[in-house]
Design a protein around this motif. Sequence first.
Motif: not given
Length: 539
Positions: A278-283
């Motif tokens: 979830x932290x690594x998700x971009x847009x």
Amino acid sequence: MEEKKSEINGHAGHKCSLPTVSIKSEKKSCKDTCAGFFKRNLLVIMTVSGVLVGVGLGMMVRNMNLTRAQMTYFAFPGEMLLRMLKMIILPLVVCSLISGAASLDTRSLGKLGGIAVSYFLVTTLIASSIGVALAFIIKPGVGAGALNTNNLGLEGVSNNKETADSFLDLARNLFPSNLVAAAFRSYATDYKTVLIGNGTNGTLNYQKVPFGTDTDGMNILGLVLFAMVFGVALRKLGAEGEELIRFFNAFNEATMVLVSWIMWYVPFGIMFLVGSKIVEMEDVVLLVTSLGKYIFASILGHIIHGCIILPLIYFGFTRTNPYSFLSGLITPFTTAFATCSSSATLPTMMKCVEENNGVDKRISRFILPIGATVNMDGAAIFQCVAAVFIAQLNNVHLNAGQIFTILVTATASSVGAAGIPAGGIITIAIILEAIGLPTHDLSLMLAVDWIVDRTTTVVNVEGDALGAGILHHINEQEMKKQKHQQEHQEEQELLEVKVEVVANVKAEEETSPLVTHQNQEENSSRETLNDKDGVESVL
């Protein structure tokens, strides 16, 4: 005394004494039931809680704007879980298949293997059909012609591999030239451009020539085939192979003990795996709005196949409730959702199928490693949806021949799809090459693969587990049938023995000299009596 009498007989003055005791016992039994439920399902509750806490933790940390290095540190506990699960795959697959194949006789092995392969092929073909049908109904690529890789800021994915070479690589990996190297490398075809001479106009002629390379990653297909054949060979040896079979059985049991220890780390590791994703998700909003219909079509296909089709197939074979069978597999499903890897879920799946659902160890340890390698129902669904989506994106109308090619290629290529995260993207490239579509839009699939791959892996492992349950049921029915036939045969033999004994007794009576002498005496006495009667009648 009266009080005691009334207590004993349960009369007027002390009527409330017995009900109060029963209420206390009911409360106590309810408390014990709840405690027993939590004790039995502690790991399941902790694993599901780990996913939920991971989502919340990821949302909180996401707002802190971590650097790349800090994200790596945050994902470390989840990475450790993946490393532990991958560490145990090799000994688990090899030893379980050898002991499973050696414990079954050749006839049973052939029959169960045939049923398993048929089940895997049919379910994968059904899954591919669902994927194609949903893609044509929902039309995820229609109206998305303006969508491309550059708009979303994604890197392009290039794949220039020929379809024929992909299937030849599959056959080559079935027979690895080096078993030790197969534990961490697999064969893959690459290409180089070779100068073959000058043309008529003075131009240079080049040709693309394929050559073999080794890529990182376990060649699980080759190891599975070797382990199966080696197990059959040990069985054929008879008494000489018993020592080695016992060794692999003990090795397998020790590996399962390690699995039971690793499973207690699963809730903690899953929490950080989900949180770090979830932290690594971009847009996310842009991706979901752009590719929302594609994500919806894929996940809907997984729900239809996993919640309706596979349970119906299980019910058709066993006539038992499939959902009660699936309720014992919540921990492996959660592990599959978090890790996105069929191979990494194999240890927990094997343990839960045996302990919670009572599947025979010989069946589960033979069929589950094969299923984790060969059976990819969830992958077939999203690959077919992706192929039709890319065709619609490029305004290409697919004819009946191309649709048939998608179905067959998706079913066949899912056999060799690696049981690792994002392994299905390579297979989509094979399908696109087979129907002549460009592969430059594959990065769109890769952008949302982390969402779709979770439900894909859950459906993959569900298909394996239900297949093991069906084979266990068929095996039990066969054993009952054989037992009944054996009992019937024994009864027939006993009846034959009784008939023979009676016949022999009669024959002895007829031929024995003592009996014949007795019979003669009886006849003579009867004659004398008759003579006396005759004399009396004359007088």
